[in-house]
Design an enzyme around this catalytic site. Structure first.
Site, PDB file in Angstrom:
ATOM      1  N   ARG A 162      39.139  39.452  30.011  1.00  0.00           N
ATOM      2  CA  ARG A 162      39.151  40.541  30.984  1.00  0.00           C
ATOM      3  C   ARG A 162      39.162  41.841  30.192  1.00  0.00           C
ATOM      4  O   ARG A 162      39.654  41.896  29.061  1.00  0.00           O
ATOM      5  CB  ARG A 162      40.390  40.463  31.877  1.00  0.00           C
ATOM      6  N   LYS A 185      46.826  37.143  33.478  1.00  0.00           N
ATOM      7  CA  LYS A 185      47.470  37.423  34.752  1.00  0.00           C
ATOM      8  C   LYS A 185      48.644  36.470  34.986  1.00  0.00           C
ATOM      9  O   LYS A 185      48.581  35.298  34.656  1.00  0.00           O
ATOM     10  CB  LYS A 185      46.464  37.269  35.895  1.00  0.00           C
ATOM     11  N   HIS A 253      33.195  43.388  33.815  1.00  0.00           N
ATOM     12  CA  HIS A 253      33.642  42.095  34.332  1.00  0.00           C
ATOM     13  C   HIS A 253      32.491  41.088  34.399  1.00  0.00           C
ATOM     14  O   HIS A 253      32.719  39.878  34.320  1.00  0.00           O
ATOM     15  CB  HIS A 253      34.270  42.264  35.713  1.00  0.00           C
ATOM     16  N   ARG A 256      32.303  38.695  31.502  1.00  0.00           N
ATOM     17  CA  ARG A 256      33.201  37.534  31.614  1.00  0.00           C
ATOM     18  C   ARG A 256      32.554  36.461  32.490  1.00  0.00           C
ATOM     19  O   ARG A 256      32.613  35.268  32.169  1.00  0.00           O
ATOM     20  CB  ARG A 256      34.535  38.006  32.186  1.00  0.00           C
ATOM     21  N   HIS A 279      42.203  30.549  34.553  1.00  0.00           N
ATOM     22  CA  HIS A 279      42.302  30.425  36.003  1.00  0.00           C
ATOM     23  C   HIS A 279      43.310  29.343  36.378  1.00  0.00           C
ATOM     24  O   HIS A 279      43.323  28.264  35.790  1.00  0.00           O
ATOM     25  CB  HIS A 279      40.942  30.057  36.601  1.00  0.00           C
ATOM     26  N   TYR A 288      33.194  31.701  39.681  1.00  0.00           N
ATOM     27  CA  TYR A 288      32.794  32.549  38.561  1.00  0.00           C
ATOM     28  C   TYR A 288      31.440  32.167  37.998  1.00  0.00           C
ATOM     29  O   TYR A 288      30.785  32.975  37.361  1.00  0.00           O
ATOM     30  CB  TYR A 288      33.835  32.427  37.430  1.00  0.00           C
TER      31      TYR A 288
END
Length: 311
Positions: A162, A185, A253, A256, A279, A288
């Site tokens: 990211r 995250k 983004h 990615r 994820h 994605y």
């Protein structure tokens, strides 16, 4: 909007945000968004109810008050996606509060968000990704700035980082190791192999950078030596994509997304790609990746036990 909060509700909101930071590892940007969304909800209820509601009034909110808020948001031009995000923040606060103080928040937690079409990511082609990396290096006459931009974009594409993760790297990591440990995250850690091209790009940038890249300082620097911001990366990519004729979706983004899609196209395992991206859900990884049906069938035919047995 602070006038819409009684001291008791302000304390509750602060406690919830502290919980989200400490337990769930929410970023400062996420916390600011949560705070604004929930405070906006309280502001509407203060106007709707004729005064800043205290804990008792908020615990007593029902479908009528919530639907009135949602109608007000739509009337102000708030889109379905943004409204769903705001409702999610409100639900998050009430869910935490109800669990902490033991009351029934079903009226709020059961409210459904408006339906919205999910935007699928649009990765670049392999040629487009390579052209982007080369192109960002042609946007600034200063060699060190060009090398910096190439290094950042190479990390986004080569490691699937990211933008916040790439810009959060510490200068102590120079030269880059063969494996990076990234905290993403929610505080989730993952290990990423670093391609030789990415290591070489960072080495070249570090050799040219005029600022002191001491341990404990940001790896990537702005012109004046401060931490490089995401807007600067977005701007150089915007300029590059216009020159290359690439779509507006060619953003940081998107690199990615491209990392994930190109890995899967090359025969990569979806579960392994999920781990590389960090994820929690495989469905997120599937969203994605932009792989056509024919390619998915090829993967199935070559990998699924029943397909191999028939062959």
């Amino acid at each position: 909007m602070s006038l819409a909060l009684t001291p008791a509700i302000r304390d509750l909101l602060d406690s919830w945000l502290t919980h989200e930071r400490a337990i769930k590892g929410a970023s400062e940007a996420t916390l600011r968004a949560y705070g604004a969304d929930v405070t906006g909800f309280f502001a509407f209820q203060a106007e709707y109810l004729g005064g800043a509601p205290g804990p008792a009034a908020l615990r007593g909110l029902g479908p009528r008050e919530l639907r009135a808020w949602m109608a007000d948001q739509r009337g102000r031009g708030v889109g379905a996606r943004s409204l769903a995000r705001r409702l999610s923040a409100v639900k998050g606060f009430f869910n935490w509060w109800a669990e902490r103080d033991g009351f029934d928040a079903t009226a709020i937690l059961s409210l459904r968000a408006p339906k919205h079409q999910r935007r699928l990511p649009r990765p670049l082609t392999e040629d487009g990704a390579r052209d982007m990396i080369d192109g960002v290096g042609e946007q600034d006459a200063r060699d060190w700035v060009a090398a910096r931009d190439i290094a950042v974009i190479t990390l986004l594409y080569g490691c699937g980082l990211r933008i916040s993760e790439a810009l959060g790297l510490d200068a102590r990591l120079i030269p880059l190791p063969e494996v990076l440990r990234i905290r993403g995250k929610g505080g989730k850690e993952r290990e990423l192999p670093v391609l030789p091209a990415a290591r070489a790009a960072v080495d070249r940038y570090a050799a040219l950078c005029p600022h002191d890249l001491a341990p404990g300082t940001p790896m990537f620097r702005g012109i004046r030596g401060g931490a490089l911001g995401p807007r600067a990366v977005a701007k150089v990519m915007e300029k590059t994509r216009m020159q290359l004729g690439l779509p507006s979706s060619a953003t940081p983004h998107a690199m990615r997304h491209s990392f994930a899609t190109h890995l899967l196209n090359a025969g990569g395992d979806l579960r392994a790609i999920q781990e590389l991206l960090g994820h929690a859900s495989l469905s997120t990884t599937q969203a994605y990746t932009a792989v056509d049906t024919a390619r998915l069938l090829d993967i199935y035919q070559s990998a699924h036990p029943s397909a191999r047995k028939r062959a």
